[in-house]
Scaffold this motif. Sequence first.
Motif, PDB file in Angstrom:
ATOM      1  N   ALA A 164      47.784  37.765  45.668  1.00 50.57           N
ATOM      2  CA  ALA A 164      48.234  39.031  44.664  1.00 50.57           C
ATOM      3  C   ALA A 164      48.699  38.202  43.203  1.00 50.57           C
ATOM      4  N   VAL A 165      49.367  37.193  43.554  1.00 55.16           N
ATOM      5  CA  VAL A 165      49.750  36.558  42.108  1.00 55.16           C
ATOM      6  C   VAL A 165      48.373  35.973  41.564  1.00 55.16           C
ATOM      7  N   ALA A 166      47.392  35.402  41.992  1.00 58.08           N
ATOM      8  CA  ALA A 166      46.254  34.983  41.519  1.00 58.08           C
ATOM      9  C   ALA A 166      45.380  36.291  40.834  1.00 58.08           C
ATOM     10  N   THR A 167      45.464  37.435  41.653  1.00 58.91           N
ATOM     11  CA  THR A 167      44.902  38.601  41.047  1.00 58.91           C
ATOM     12  C   THR A 167      45.484  39.092  39.780  1.00 58.91           C
ATOM     13  N   ALA A 168      46.985  39.273  39.939  1.00 58.59           N
ATOM     14  CA  ALA A 168      47.612  39.775  38.694  1.00 58.59           C
ATOM     15  C   ALA A 168      47.396  38.949  37.473  1.00 58.59           C
ATOM     16  N   LEU A 169      47.288  37.453  37.806  1.00 56.30           N
ATOM     17  CA  LEU A 169      47.235  36.599  36.639  1.00 56.30           C
ATOM     18  C   LEU A 169      45.718  36.761  36.222  1.00 56.30           C
ATOM     19  N   ALA A 170      44.677  36.841  36.890  1.00 59.13           N
ATOM     20  CA  ALA A 170      43.513  36.976  36.438  1.00 59.13           C
ATOM     21  C   ALA A 170      43.205  38.316  35.578  1.00 59.13           C
ATOM     22  N   LEU A 171      44.105  39.084  36.013  1.00 61.65           N
ATOM     23  CA  LEU A 171      44.077  40.534  35.188  1.00 61.65           C
ATOM     24  C   LEU A 171      44.672  40.499  33.975  1.00 61.65           C
ATOM     25  N   VAL A 172      45.759  39.574  33.645  1.00 62.08           N
ATOM     26  CA  VAL A 172      46.020  39.075  32.388  1.00 62.08           C
ATOM     27  C   VAL A 172      44.936  38.546  31.477  1.00 62.08           C
ATOM     28  N   VAL A 173      43.999  38.054  31.941  1.00 54.25           N
ATOM     29  CA  VAL A 173      42.859  37.695  31.242  1.00 54.25           C
ATOM     30  C   VAL A 173      41.837  38.580  30.986  1.00 54.25           C
ATOM     31  N   VAL A 174      41.480  39.364  32.014  1.00 52.66           N
ATOM     32  CA  VAL A 174      40.230  39.852  32.174  1.00 52.66           C
ATOM     33  C   VAL A 174      40.563  41.637  31.782  1.00 52.66           C
ATOM     34  N   GLU A 175      41.932  42.006  31.932  1.00 54.77           N
ATOM     35  CA  GLU A 175      42.049  43.436  31.497  1.00 54.77           C
ATOM     36  C   GLU A 175      43.338  43.356  30.860  1.00 54.77           C
ATOM     37  N   PRO A 176      43.399  42.736  29.473  1.00 59.08           N
ATOM     38  CA  PRO A 176      44.645  42.460  29.062  1.00 59.08           C
ATOM     39  C   PRO A 176      45.263  43.684  28.272  1.00 59.08           C
ATOM     40  N   GLU A 177      44.545  45.037  28.461  1.00 64.26           N
ATOM     41  CA  GLU A 177      45.305  46.318  28.150  1.00 64.26           C
ATOM     42  C   GLU A 177      46.232  46.629  29.029  1.00 64.26           C
ATOM     43  N   ALA A 178      46.261  45.941  30.003  1.00 63.06           N
ATOM     44  CA  ALA A 178      47.229  46.270  31.388  1.00 63.06           C
ATOM     45  C   ALA A 178      47.752  45.125  32.056  1.00 63.06           C
ATOM     46  N   GLY A 179      46.844  44.202  32.577  1.00 60.15           N
ATOM     47  CA  GLY A 179      47.282  43.039  33.269  1.00 60.15           C
ATOM     48  C   GLY A 179      48.276  42.183  31.915  1.00 60.15           C
ATOM     49  N   ASP A 198      48.746  52.165  29.927  1.00 62.33           N
ATOM     50  CA  ASP A 198      48.051  51.032  30.785  1.00 62.33           C
ATOM     51  C   ASP A 198      49.030  50.245  31.703  1.00 62.33           C
ATOM     52  N   THR A 199      48.510  50.414  32.949  1.00 63.56           N
ATOM     53  CA  THR A 199      49.257  49.834  34.066  1.00 63.56           C
ATOM     54  C   THR A 199      48.097  49.363  34.860  1.00 63.56           C
ATOM     55  N   THR A 200      48.293  48.534  35.878  1.00 60.86           N
ATOM     56  CA  THR A 200      47.242  48.171  36.710  1.00 60.86           C
ATOM     57  C   THR A 200      47.797  47.840  38.193  1.00 60.86           C
ATOM     58  N   HIS A 201      47.058  48.307  38.985  1.00 59.48           N
ATOM     59  CA  HIS A 201      47.570  48.093  40.522  1.00 59.48           C
ATOM     60  C   HIS A 201      46.838  47.358  41.262  1.00 59.48           C
ATOM     61  N   LEU A 202      47.332  46.603  42.112  1.00 60.19           N
ATOM     62  CA  LEU A 202      46.615  45.742  43.027  1.00 60.19           C
ATOM     63  C   LEU A 202      47.270  45.592  44.379  1.00 60.19           C
ATOM     64  N   SER A 203      46.262  45.634  45.505  1.00 51.46           N
ATOM     65  CA  SER A 203      46.784  45.414  46.705  1.00 51.46           C
ATOM     66  C   SER A 203      46.144  44.323  47.508  1.00 51.46           C
ATOM     67  N   THR A 204      46.917  43.377  48.398  1.00 46.57           N
ATOM     68  CA  THR A 204      46.059  42.247  49.068  1.00 46.57           C
ATOM     69  C   THR A 204      46.594  42.493  50.587  1.00 46.57           C
ATOM     70  N   VAL A 205      45.837  41.785  51.447  1.00 44.42           N
ATOM     71  CA  VAL A 205      46.351  41.713  52.794  1.00 44.42           C
ATOM     72  C   VAL A 205      45.738  40.565  53.394  1.00 44.42           C
ATOM     73  N   ASP A 206      46.350  39.714  53.999  1.00 48.82           N
ATOM     74  CA  ASP A 206      45.762  38.308  54.535  1.00 48.82           C
ATOM     75  C   ASP A 206      45.484  38.511  56.111  1.00 48.82           C
ATOM     76  N   ALA A 207      44.834  37.327  56.533  1.00 48.22           N
ATOM     77  CA  ALA A 207      44.501  37.434  57.836  1.00 48.22           C
ATOM     78  C   ALA A 207      45.464  37.723  58.843  1.00 48.22           C
ATOM     79  N   GLU A 208      46.730  37.506  58.535  1.00 50.76           N
ATOM     80  CA  GLU A 208      47.736  37.606  59.485  1.00 50.76           C
ATOM     81  C   GLU A 208      48.271  39.103  59.445  1.00 50.76           C
ATOM     82  N   GLY A 209      47.753  39.730  58.425  1.00 54.17           N
ATOM     83  CA  GLY A 209      48.237  41.254  58.261  1.00 54.17           C
ATOM     84  C   GLY A 209      49.397  41.288  57.127  1.00 54.17           C
ATOM     85  N   ASN A 210      49.753  40.317  56.616  1.00 52.79           N
ATOM     86  CA  ASN A 210      50.577  40.742  55.637  1.00 52.79           C
ATOM     87  C   ASN A 210      50.290  41.213  54.323  1.00 52.79           C
TER      88      ASN A 210
END
Length: 573
Positions: A63-78, A379-391
């Motif tokens: 989630a953190v990696a995705t959110a930070l990548a959005l800062v770069v590629v979607e600067p209008e919201a991330g 502008d807002t941006t949402h992300l959802s993540t799930v890992d192999a343990e179901g967190n």
Amino acid sequence: MSTARRLAALLLLAAVLTPAAPLDAASRPPVTGTGGAVASDEKLATDAGLEILRAGGNAADAAVATALALVVVEPEAGNLGGGGLAVVKFGDEVAYLDFRETAPAAARRDTYLDKGGEPVPGASLVGPLAAGVPGSPAGLHALHQRYGKLSWRAVVEPARRLAADGFRVSRRLHAGLEEEIDVLRRFEETAKRWLPGGKPPAPGTLLKIPELAATLEDYARRGPRAITAGKRAKAIEETAKRHGGILTAADLGAYEPVWRTPVRFEAFGWQVASADLPSSGGILVGSAAVQLERLAWRDTPRFGAQRAHLIAEAWRRAFADRYLLGDPTTSAAGARELLAASWLEKRAASVDPAKASRSNDVEPWQFTPIAAAAGGSGDTTHLSTVDAEGNLVALTTTLNGLFGCALYVPEAGFFLNNEMDDFATAPGRPNLYGLIQGEANEVRAGKRMLSSMSPTVAWRDGEAVALGGRGGSKIPTATLQVLLAFWLDGDGLQAAVDRPRLHHQWLPDKLFAEPDALSPETRAEVEARGHAVEMAASYAQVHAVRWKSSGEAEAAADPRGGGGAAGVVRPLF
Ligand code: DON
């Protein structure tokens, strides 16, 4: 049998075995894998999250990696110059991280009013006076500190790399820059980076942002203080001051994210955890869901007028209650009162099954009707993540308007938000999303402005979903509709996300409908019950992931707005 006959027989068999595509087929086939899943606005950001999952990271790392990548590629919201909210479910533990912006120390009740007490046009929307104290630098770090598994440096790295090596400008980023060009060019700092030669970089242009890469490098090394103290904090203060802002380095240094207890409720057999104050989101989703359960909504015909009527009535009441909400320290009510069984019983009992209530009659708060418009783009941006343990992690982050207040801080490499408009800057007047808000949400130094963000996790019998969206006041209504379609109507996750939606927010007293949400006949029936129906295309975008009891993860991204990227991790063998 000849080859031709064998082929014909096979084709016939295939036709018999393949069910006819259901009328409501999803916009894309479901993506499932056993190594976790990510859904976000942008492919490059989803890929950053997947990279981290593949490296052994968990849902929080991704989630953190995705959110930070959005800062770069979607600067209008991330953002790093805004704030957000996250709801997580790790094993049996649910938690809620509030990294919402706060009002700067110099903010006052009348900061956005003229001497006559009238709102100063644009003051809470354009330029750094509109900026709250950013919560993202400390918030994303806090999420990683509590739940992350990989090193901090490892989760920041994909974003740093994108900023340093460059990324291709998306159509959406280009369109956003075009849309806001007049506002963006008011600030020399912004124009220099984002409007080279006076216009936005064309889609597909390779864009490197070395100043942001340097910030991320330092952030990877030193954590939030790389931004909230020292030369970058000083640059933010000076840039803001130059354009009439009140945000200071001291504000940045004093900011703290808060771990809170999420809103909890049960509806239609599912356990739900969602965002509590300073967001109204979880209370709105919970209030409407529980009212609908009481109103036997699931027994009404799908796509029928009664469904539209009842959901509009539930939202009308939930959004009327929203008027009482604000920062946890000043809110006139909270989940305890507004999600109390006795209160929701009363709310549901006041719904006339045959006739629309008038919003101004919805007790107990009476209003002089105001010409409110539900709209505004932001502008807002949402992300959802799930890992192999179901967190699972549901994380929504926002600059509020597109590119926030439109001021880019070159030394930091990001935009500042315009979240101050989410306060009732002039109580009783509509904000960017047409929301009328009360005194509980007045501007006061250090307070958090009321939000509608609704990062949500729901679970039942070993199954779980994480979701949320962008879209201002339409976030909670979109989030609930995806849950209802998934829970009650047998929709797959993607079909539930795709489904055309409705929206009502008490004021204005209108039922907004996406094209195809109501057939002409159903619309006529809904109108006959007294609803003013308005067709509108701009709707929230919801990105969701799912954990199945089989141990598989699934991701679904919203196709609206020309974007959304869902990805999963599959084993190599
Ligand atoms: O926190 C809130 O409710 C708003 N700042 C969210 C704005 C938003 O979703 C705009 N996105 N399209």
